[in-house]
Design an enzyme around this catalytic site. Structure first.
Site, PDB file in Angstrom:
ATOM      1  N   LYS A   1       6.168   0.187   7.538  1.00 42.22           N
ATOM      2  CA  LYS A   1       5.846   1.493   6.966  1.00 42.22           C
ATOM      3  C   LYS A   1       7.141   2.310   6.847  1.00 42.22           C
ATOM      4  CE  LYS A   1       2.475   5.225   7.787  1.00 42.22           C
ATOM      5  NZ  LYS A   1       1.406   5.656   8.723  1.00 42.22           N
TER       6      LYS A   1
ATOM      7  N   GLN B   1       5.070   4.403   2.415  1.00 44.14           N
ATOM      8  CA  GLN B   1       4.433   3.230   1.832  1.00 44.14           C
ATOM      9  C   GLN B   1       4.669   2.026   2.725  1.00 44.14           C
ATOM     10  OE1 GLN B   1       6.315   3.390  -2.037  1.00 44.14           O
ATOM     11  NE2 GLN B   1       7.688   1.707  -1.552  1.00 44.14           N
ATOM     12  N   VAL B   2       3.832   1.002   2.552  1.00 45.23           N
ATOM     13  CA  VAL B   2       3.822  -0.149   3.451  1.00 45.23           C
ATOM     14  C   VAL B   2       4.260  -1.403   2.702  1.00 45.23           C
ATOM     15  CG1 VAL B   2       2.377  -1.608   4.924  1.00 45.23           C
ATOM     16  CG2 VAL B   2       1.985   0.868   4.838  1.00 45.23           C
TER      17      VAL B   2
ATOM     18  N   ALA C   1       0.755   5.604   0.796  1.00 48.01           N
ATOM     19  CA  ALA C   1      -0.011   6.685   1.399  1.00 48.01           C
ATOM     20  C   ALA C   1       0.660   8.011   1.084  1.00 48.01           C
ATOM     21  CB  ALA C   1      -0.124   6.462   2.907  1.00 48.01           C
TER      22      ALA C   1
ATOM     23  N   ALA D   1       0.849  -1.191   0.000  1.00 51.41           N
ATOM     24  CA  ALA D   1       0.000   0.000   0.000  1.00 51.41           C
ATOM     25  C   ALA D   1       0.879   1.233   0.000  1.00 51.41           C
ATOM     26  CB  ALA D   1      -0.915   0.011   1.234  1.00 51.41           C
TER      27      ALA D   1
ATOM     28  N   ASP E   1      -7.949  10.696  10.974  1.00 51.59           N
ATOM     29  CA  ASP E   1      -7.766  10.527   9.522  1.00 51.59           C
ATOM     30  C   ASP E   1      -8.730   9.454   9.018  1.00 51.59           C
ATOM     31  OD1 ASP E   1      -6.783  10.875   6.998  1.00 51.59           O
ATOM     32  OD2 ASP E   1      -4.874   9.863   7.335  1.00 51.59           O
TER      33      ASP E   1
END
Length: 452
Positions: free
Chosen positions: A152, A137-138, A133, A131, A281
């Site tokens: 992360k 990123q992860v 963001a 993923a 969030d």
């Protein structure tokens, strides 16, 4: 683009092209109308082209640009349906995906922050990100003790990019305003800027996430992954499977939508009461729906980079004001709003007019259960955005105190997600359980006695 553009001049040029592109498409649309094409048809095509360019640029730049796009994405429910269609696909792309940074960059960050032997901490490490963001990123991996983990990694130069982007975006906030009717874009950008330093600090994020993980351990409704390891620019947490809320929105059953909506509401109000922290969030990319044998589904919560610290839980005046509004106590509501700073001392308003302004907004709280829908969200946005409406005139005279700014944005964002889900939710039940002041003191004493 595969890496985070860091040079301010490059990012500024990309962002500066947005208003020029919007102006150019407006001229193109005018030309199409002159030659006789339908205004509605041209308008829809114009919106679609604008959305495609806006979110392509924001997704590529990541940083503050993408953070703004994610914050904006939860409000697509407020758009008129003929406009929302073209936007929806472009908006949701920002909630879960962005171009990844190169493997060599990821390895360089891990080597610098963890050490040259960083690979020895992992039994497995997937170079392809799971993923992406706004600031990191992860990667999926297996920790040395056998646990599946999410790693992360913060983009190099993320802080500089965040500040540069948000500064640039604020300069043409007025042009972006029409994206979401009834919403002032500039304060949203300013508030995002204020949170930059916190979001970049993975130490603060680790503390907030671990506090939630410990409080919700074994909870029948909410799951928060525990923190495994943290250092500068790197955060390792337990891996969590589940259906992303963005997929529930597009393809979920009504049962899944309703359960997700109820649990999202429960987490919004119970989190501050139980941890003294508000997860700030709430876009769909940060939530998962996890199958559970007992309850059917549990809500998984990710990303605690932005939180509001509320040691006493949500402020009691919110619950008091909601209760008094439901009871129709116009004078009492007005005095409370004035005391809390929502009405400035220099302004005089009609208490009954204030009550009329609030009643449609709190409709989900007045009913035993309420079905959130894009149509309801659009009607609220249109009511407040229309310069000819009494609601618009009154709304302009209200003030939002700084201490309530983040709470206000989180609540609006959560309602936006509930409308995207089309969920039927018993919101009043959650307020009675978790919101201080919502039940009158004698009711609370009666419930406590019954429990005893």
């Amino acid at each position: 683009m595969s890496d985070l553009p860091r040079k301010a001049v490059t990012r500024t040029a990309k962002l500066a092209a947005l208003p020029l592109g919007i102006a150019g498409r407006a001229t193109w649309g005018l030309g199409k109308r002159i030659v006789g094409e339908s205004a509605d048809l041209v308008g829809r095509e114009l919106q679609q082209r604008t959305a495609e360019q806006l979110f392509k640029v924001l997704g590529e730049l990541k940083g503050g640009a993408m953070k703004f796009g994610q914050a904006l994405s939860v409000f697509e429910s407020a758009l008129p349906e003929e406009v929302a269609g073209p936007y929806r696909a472009a908006l949701t792309k920002l909630q879960d995906a962005a171009p990844p940074m190169p493997t060599r960059t990821v390895h360089a960050v891990l080597e610098e922050r963890i050490g040259a032997d960083w690979q020895e901490l992992f039994l497995e490490f997937e170079d392809k990100p799971a993923a992406a963001a706004s600031i990191g990123q992860v990667h999926r991996a297996v920790w040395h003790d056998g646990r599946e983990v999410a790693v992360k990694v913060q983009y190099p130069g993320a802080g500089e990019a965040l500040l540069s982007d948000l500064g640039q975006l604020s300069r043409f906030a007025r042009l972006l305003g029409p994206l979401i009717p009834g919403m002032d874009i500039k304060p949203l950008i300013a508030e995002l800027r204020d949170r930059v330093s916190e979001e970049l600090d993975y130490g603060l994020e680790a503390q907030a996430q671990q506090a939630h993980a410990e409080e919700f351990e074994g909870d029948p409704d909410v799951v928060v992954p525990a923190v495994v390891h943290q250092c500068e620019q790197v955060l390792v947490t337990e891996w969590m499977e589940g259906i992303p809320l963005s997929e529930v929105i597009t393809d979920g059953s009504q049962e899944q939508r309703d359960r997700a909506g109820q649990l999202l509401t429960r987490f919004l109000f119970s989190g501050p009461a139980r941890t003294g922290l508000l997860h700030a969030d709430p876009h769909p990319g940060n939530f998962r729906l996890l199958p559970d044998e007992k309850s059917g589904w549990r809500l998984g919560v990710l990303d605690f980079g932005t939180v509001d610290r509320l040691p006493g839980g949500l402020p009691t005046p919110i619950g008091d004001a909601l209760r008094l509004t439901i009871e129709g106590e116009a004078e009492a509501v007005y005095e409370m709003l004035r005391t809390e700073g929502f009405v400035k001392e220099s302004i005089d308003l009609d208490p009954d007019a204030v009550l009329d302004y609030l009643h449609p907004i709190i409709e989900p709280v007045r009913a035993d259960e309420f079905t959130f829908a894009r149509g309801w969200m659009r009607s609220q946005a249109a009511r407040i955005a229309d310069p000819r409406s009494p609601a618009h005139q009154l709304g302009k005279q209200l003030n939002l105190p700084p201490s309530y700014l983040l709470i206000h944005r989180v609540t609006l964002s959560t309602i936006g997600v509930l409308c995207q889900l089309g969920a039927t939710v018993r919101m009043r039940d959650e307020l009675e359980e978790w919101l201080p002041g919502f039940l009158a003191e004698e009711e609370e004493e009666g419930e406590s006695a019954a429990e005893a």
